[in-house]
Write an enzyme that holds these catalytic residues in place. Structure first.
Site, PDB file in Angstrom:
ATOM      1  N   SER A 102      -3.027  30.379  37.083  1.00 60.03           N
ATOM      2  CA  SER A 102      -4.100  30.556  38.069  1.00 60.03           C
ATOM      3  C   SER A 102      -4.147  31.977  38.634  1.00 60.03           C
ATOM      4  O   SER A 102      -3.159  32.732  38.568  1.00 60.03           O
ATOM      5  CB  SER A 102      -3.921  29.565  39.217  1.00 60.03           C
ATOM      6  OG  SER A 102      -3.892  28.250  38.710  1.00 60.03           O
TER       7      SER A 102
HETATM    8  C1  LIG Z   1      -4.576  25.967  35.857  1.00 62.97           C
HETATM    9  S1  LIG Z   1      -3.282  25.322  34.894  1.00 62.97           S
HETATM   10  C2  LIG Z   1      -1.923  25.386  35.994  1.00 62.97           C
HETATM   11  C3  LIG Z   1      -1.378  26.693  36.301  1.00 62.97           C
HETATM   12  C4  LIG Z   1       0.026  26.567  36.824  1.00 62.97           C
HETATM   13  N1  LIG Z   1       0.103  25.961  38.115  1.00 62.97           N
HETATM   14  C5  LIG Z   1       0.741  27.889  36.769  1.00 62.97           C
HETATM   15  O1  LIG Z   1       1.289  28.325  37.794  1.00 62.97           O
HETATM   16  O2  LIG Z   1       0.783  28.465  35.681  1.00 62.97           O
HETATM   17  C6  LIG Z   1      -3.501  23.554  34.952  1.00 62.97           C
HETATM   18  C7  LIG Z   1      -2.404  22.793  34.254  1.00 62.97           C
HETATM   19  O3  LIG Z   1      -2.575  21.411  34.555  1.00 62.97           O
HETATM   20  C8  LIG Z   1      -2.171  20.685  33.416  1.00 62.97           C
HETATM   21  N2  LIG Z   1      -2.698  19.323  33.545  1.00 62.97           N
HETATM   22  C9  LIG Z   1      -3.969  18.881  33.362  1.00 62.97           C
HETATM   23  N3  LIG Z   1      -4.040  17.568  33.607  1.00 62.97           N
HETATM   24  C10 LIG Z   1      -2.790  17.169  33.983  1.00 62.97           C
HETATM   25  C11 LIG Z   1      -2.233  15.918  34.358  1.00 62.97           C
HETATM   26  N4  LIG Z   1      -2.947  14.803  34.432  1.00 62.97           N
HETATM   27  N5  LIG Z   1      -0.930  15.885  34.678  1.00 62.97           N
HETATM   28  C12 LIG Z   1      -0.156  17.019  34.625  1.00 62.97           C
HETATM   29  N6  LIG Z   1      -0.633  18.204  34.238  1.00 62.97           N
HETATM   30  C13 LIG Z   1      -1.940  18.295  33.943  1.00 62.97           C
HETATM   31  C14 LIG Z   1      -2.745  21.491  32.282  1.00 62.97           C
HETATM   32  O4  LIG Z   1      -2.170  21.163  31.047  1.00 62.97           O
HETATM   33  C15 LIG Z   1      -2.450  22.919  32.741  1.00 62.97           C
HETATM   34  O5  LIG Z   1      -1.224  23.353  32.256  1.00 62.97           O
END
Ligand SMILES: C[S@@+](CC[C@H](N)C(=O)[O-])C[C@H]1O[C@@H](n2cnc3c(N)ncnc32)[C@H](O)[C@@H]1O
Length: 254
Positions: free
Chosen positions: A104
């Site tokens: 992000s």
């Molecule tokens: C914007 S990225 C997160 C960035 C992260 N917080 C970082 O610091 O790098 C969103 C993440 O949420 C994960 N994601 C999406 N749906 C999810 C779910 N139901 N449970 C866990 N992770 C999920 C995606 O695979 C992705 O890696």
């Protein structure tokens, strides 16, 4: 006549030479700082400027918590991005991390962390580990972090990266974060870093009374609202829409 002690000192250190010595010392210190450190300090200055602008509407703070900013000056974001993205690691923008996912935007990480208002040594849940950067920021603030990632390879890579970097108060789980982490609940704060179409009820259940959740809510691939959810002491829930944001979608769920 032999010079007095004061004469001897002043003949060696004239005001001009003192100024030159001071300037040389400052320049040497600046040169000694590695480029990533310099870029990270710049990144935090940018975050402060964006916070003032974004907060002028009154729904989000214009000044972010000093300890959050201090930690963002220290955590090496370049270690959380793919090698070919390192040159962009301290730009205030999201970057691809593979598997169609992103790390992000730094301002959003700082804002979401600030909004959680975790107590000292708080217990935090993150849904969407991604690169592990947000989890590292929370851990560097002294919190115990439980973070869930649905993409197996990302969960594995983040767990290894965080362990290699020495973060030992972060637990990474590969699972569907829609359902939270019931065995580790209740949490002082929950941060969801992918956009949900609705607030997952299991996450509200896993929030402590007095706890806060920050979550983007809205349709996938459209602008969403960053929402603040507060669970009050009597268990009731207060919801506030804060800011338009753009996140990758939350997968999984029922
Ligand atoms: C914007 S990225 C997160 C960035 C992260 N917080 C970082 O610091 O790098 C969103 C993440 O949420 C994960 N994601 C999406 N749906 C999810 C779910 N139901 N449970 C866990 N992770 C999920 C995606 O695979 C992705 O890696």
């Amino acid at each position: 006549m032999a010079p007095t002690r004061r004469d001897a000192v002043s003949s060696r250190w004239s005001p001009l030479s003192l100024i030159v010595a001071l300037l040389v010392a400052i320049a040497a210190q600046a040169l000694a700082a590695d480029p990533e450190t310099v870029a990270r300090l710049d990144m935090v200055r940018t975050i402060e400027v964006i916070a003032r602008e974004a907060g002028s509407g009154g729904t989000v703070p214009t000044t972010l918590d000093a300890t959050v900013l201090e930690v963002m000056r220290r955590v090496p974001r370049h270690a959380f991005v793919p090698a070919d993205m390192r040159g962009l690691a301290y730009d205030d923008r999201p970057l691809p991390i593979g598997y169609g996912q992103t790390i992000s935007q730094p301002y959003i990480v700082a804002l979401m962390t600030d909004l959680l208002r975790l107590p000292p040594h708080g217990r935090a849940l993150e849904v969407g580990t991604g690169s592990g950067y947000q989890a590292a920021i929370l851990a560097a603030l002294g919190h115990q972090v439980y973070t869930i990632e649905i993409v197996p390879a990302l969960a594995e890579q983040a767990a290894k990266r965080l362990s290699d970097l020495g973060y030992n108060s972060i637990y990474v789980r590969r699972a569907d974060g829609y359902y939270g982490w019931p065995e580790a609940a209740p949490f002082d704060g929950i941060v969801v870093t992918a956009a949900a179409t609705q607030i997952p009820p299991p996450l509200i259940d896993q929030l402590k009374p007095g706890g806060r959740m920050v979550i983007p809510v809205g349709d996938a691939f459209l602008v969403q609202e960053l929402m603040l959810i507060e669970k009050l002491a009597d268990g009731s829930v207060r919801t506030e829409a804060l800011l338009p944001v753009y996140f990758v979608p939350l997968a999984g769920g029922p």
